[in-house]
Design a protein around this motif. Structure first.
Motif, PDB file in Angstrom:
ATOM      1  N   UNK A   1       7.374  62.692   2.266  1.00 10.20           N
ATOM      2  CA  UNK A   1       7.590  62.959   3.688  1.00 10.20           C
ATOM      3  C   UNK A   1       9.070  63.274   3.872  1.00 10.20           C
ATOM      4  N   UNK A   2       9.354  64.344   4.605  1.00  3.91           N
ATOM      5  CA  UNK A   2      10.730  64.727   4.898  1.00  3.91           C
ATOM      6  C   UNK A   2      10.874  64.728   6.413  1.00  3.91           C
ATOM      7  N   UNK A   3      11.875  64.015   6.923  1.00  3.17           N
ATOM      8  CA  UNK A   3      12.060  63.854   8.359  1.00  3.17           C
ATOM      9  C   UNK A   3      13.455  64.301   8.772  1.00  3.17           C
ATOM     10  N   UNK A   4      13.529  65.264   9.671  1.00  2.00           N
ATOM     11  CA  UNK A   4      14.788  65.730  10.251  1.00  2.00           C
ATOM     12  C   UNK A   4      15.036  64.912  11.511  1.00  2.00           C
ATOM     13  N   UNK A   5      16.065  64.071  11.493  1.00  2.00           N
ATOM     14  CA  UNK A   5      16.352  63.191  12.619  1.00  2.00           C
ATOM     15  C   UNK A   5      17.433  63.749  13.534  1.00  2.00           C
ATOM     16  N   UNK A   6      17.682  65.054  13.466  1.00  2.00           N
ATOM     17  CA  UNK A   6      18.736  65.654  14.279  1.00  2.00           C
ATOM     18  C   UNK A   6      18.156  66.585  15.349  1.00  2.00           C
TER      19      UNK A   6
ATOM     20  N   UNK B   1      13.433  73.102   8.474  1.00  2.41           N
ATOM     21  CA  UNK B   1      12.694  72.034   9.130  1.00  2.41           C
ATOM     22  C   UNK B   1      13.233  71.889  10.548  1.00  2.41           C
ATOM     23  N   UNK B   2      12.364  72.103  11.520  1.00  2.00           N
ATOM     24  CA  UNK B   2      12.759  72.111  12.927  1.00  2.00           C
ATOM     25  C   UNK B   2      13.379  70.779  13.353  1.00  2.00           C
ATOM     26  N   UNK B   3      14.152  70.821  14.420  1.00  4.11           N
ATOM     27  CA  UNK B   3      14.797  69.633  14.972  1.00  4.11           C
ATOM     28  C   UNK B   3      13.774  68.549  15.292  1.00  4.11           C
ATOM     29  N   UNK B   4      14.132  67.303  14.981  1.00  7.94           N
ATOM     30  CA  UNK B   4      13.276  66.146  15.290  1.00  7.94           C
ATOM     31  C   UNK B   4      11.839  66.349  14.824  1.00  7.94           C
ATOM     32  N   UNK B   5      11.696  66.836  13.619  1.00  7.99           N
ATOM     33  CA  UNK B   5      10.372  67.159  13.092  1.00  7.99           C
ATOM     34  C   UNK B   5      10.239  66.603  11.679  1.00  7.99           C
ATOM     35  N   UNK B   6       9.033  66.685  11.147  1.00  9.37           N
ATOM     36  CA  UNK B   6       8.779  66.203   9.786  1.00  9.37           C
ATOM     37  C   UNK B   6       7.822  67.142   9.070  1.00  9.37           C
ATOM     38  N   UNK B   7       7.807  67.025   7.755  1.00 10.99           N
ATOM     39  CA  UNK B   7       6.860  67.770   6.935  1.00 10.99           C
ATOM     40  C   UNK B   7       6.440  66.874   5.779  1.00 10.99           C
ATOM     41  N   UNK B   8       5.333  67.234   5.135  1.00 14.77           N
ATOM     42  CA  UNK B   8       4.861  66.473   3.988  1.00 14.77           C
ATOM     43  C   UNK B   8       4.464  67.435   2.876  1.00 14.77           C
ATOM     44  N   UNK B   9       4.841  67.098   1.657  1.00 10.82           N
ATOM     45  CA  UNK B   9       4.433  67.830   0.464  1.00 10.82           C
ATOM     46  C   UNK B   9       3.542  66.873  -0.323  1.00 10.82           C
ATOM     47  N   UNK B  10       2.306  67.281  -0.595  1.00 11.29           N
ATOM     48  CA  UNK B  10       1.330  66.386  -1.219  1.00 11.29           C
ATOM     49  C   UNK B  10       0.853  66.920  -2.563  1.00 11.29           C
TER      50      UNK B  10
END
Length: 105
Positions: free
Chosen positions: A33-38, A66-75
């Motif tokens: 999980x990758x989370x952009x907290x900006x 990765x968009x602002x305040x968003x997350x993505x997952x690589x599975x």
């Protein structure tokens, strides 16, 4: 067997960071999980490498915005012994969390 947290990091800007290394005689199936907290988009990278410095052929994700305040997952990442997941972010305040199942090979 249940999945568990295998590694996590709050990345420094523009620095390759080892997130998780598979132990000797082991293998793992995992997700990241990758989370952009900006409040701004950030370019992120994820590599499955032989060591802490990935080669061009090791990248699973390269400069994905990765968009602002968003997350993505690589599975569905299968890792052999001694393989390393390496994360990178174009700016600070980006979290990478590795979840998975490590077992004897």
């Amino acid at each position: 067997m249940a999945w568990k947290k295998l590694g996590a990091a709050d990345l420094s800007a523009t620095t390759n960071t080892s997130l998780y290394t598979v132990g000797t005689g082991k293998e793992a199936i995992c997700a990241v999980n990758i989370c952009n907290r900006t409040a701004s988009a950030i370019a992120v990278r994820l590599a499955l490498a032989e060591g802490g410095t990935p080669g061009d052929e090791d990248y699973l994700v390269y400069d994905y915005e990765l968009a602002a305040n968003n997350q993505m997952q690589v599975t569905g990442i299968h890792m052999d012994a001694a393989k390393v997941l390496v994360g990178y972010a174009g700016a600070a305040d980006t979290s990478f969390v590795v979840w998975g199942n490590e077992r004897t090979a």
